[in-house]
Design an enzyme around this catalytic site. Sequence first.
Site, PDB file in Angstrom:
ATOM      1  CB  CYS A   1      -1.027   0.111   1.184  1.00 25.42           C
ATOM      2  SG  CYS A   1      -1.904  -1.455   1.407  1.00 25.42           S
TER       3      CYS A   1
ATOM      4  CG  HIS B   1      -3.418   3.266   1.688  1.00 27.80           C
ATOM      5  ND1 HIS B   1      -3.694   2.721   0.479  1.00 27.80           N
ATOM      6  CD2 HIS B   1      -3.654   1.951   2.522  1.00 27.80           C
ATOM      7  CE1 HIS B   1      -4.295   1.538   0.543  1.00 27.80           C
ATOM      8  NE2 HIS B   1      -4.068   0.978   1.800  1.00 27.80           N
TER       9      HIS B   1
ATOM     10  CG  ASN C   1      -6.988  -1.069   0.573  1.00 28.42           C
ATOM     11  OD1 ASN C   1      -5.951  -1.030  -0.326  1.00 28.42           O
ATOM     12  ND2 ASN C   1      -6.547  -1.612   1.777  1.00 28.42           N
TER      13      ASN C   1
END
Length: 315
Positions: free
Chosen positions: A113, A241, A271
């Site tokens: 990430c 993120h 995500n």
Amino acid sequence: MTGSRIAALGHYQPAGVLTNHDLAALVDTSDEWIRSRVGINTRHRAEEEEPVDELAAHAAAKALASAGLTPADIDLVMVATSTAIDRSPNMAARVAARLGMESPAVIDVNVVCAGFTHALATADHAVRAGAARRALVIGADKMTAVTDWTDRTTCVLVGDGAGAAVIEAVREGEEPGIGPVLWGSVPSMGHAVRIEGTPPRFAQEGQSVYRWATTQLPPIARKVCERGGVRPEDLAAVVLHQANLRIIEPVAQKIGAVNAVIARDVVESGNTSAASIPLALAKLVERGEIRSGDPVLLFGFGGNLSYAGQVVRCP
């Protein structure tokens, strides 16, 4: 070279969309449960025959077009991804081939990430050292390909997509548009976010990640601002993120960016791992929510319990 800047951005998401109601038909969950715990409404899902490098190439082509450049103008391609299935050719080489490039350096970065902000810093360092003049930095992941669709704690989180940035050297006497990076990790807690096994599957210890992100990351993000020479209250935008809205909002608040637009692309994209920061940033620019030259904090965190951030100037 005195530094680099982001010249242009591009993003791409596959056409397929999964709603919370779609997921409720697959596992024991509900729209209310998902919204209240992670803040996600929809996410995009690539087809089985749509590989990661295809997502990345679409985003890269848009960034090049926005910059008014051709593939021949690029001498370094960096792809941040953790969902590449094959070891070689790597994603960067596959993207270069799709775009018809002749001889760029091709490097993949797997910091999950936090991959895009690591890759952006590395490309900036290459330009500063004179090893590259222009670079394509891409974050691309197909998280739905590594998802256990029977696990309601993870399958509700993920989406697919790509975001890309064209990086170029600044002119002599011009201020750099990419500030110094601050990066690191907590190796002893690397088990908290994993993509492991055969076939590989995404798993995480949600509460551990939440506590770490909301307590440990805000002071690090403030140090990123300090290194970038910008006070948090002077930031035009904060692009964290896009992991979970319940992480994004408290972390942004604790940073002290009281006047900033806070990227909340997780609501519509889920995500997307390494893609999440360039996706969200490109959309803010596209919608005109931030202006050219505005200071923006980029801060990636997650897998490996790693982090990397820098202050950049909006293209």
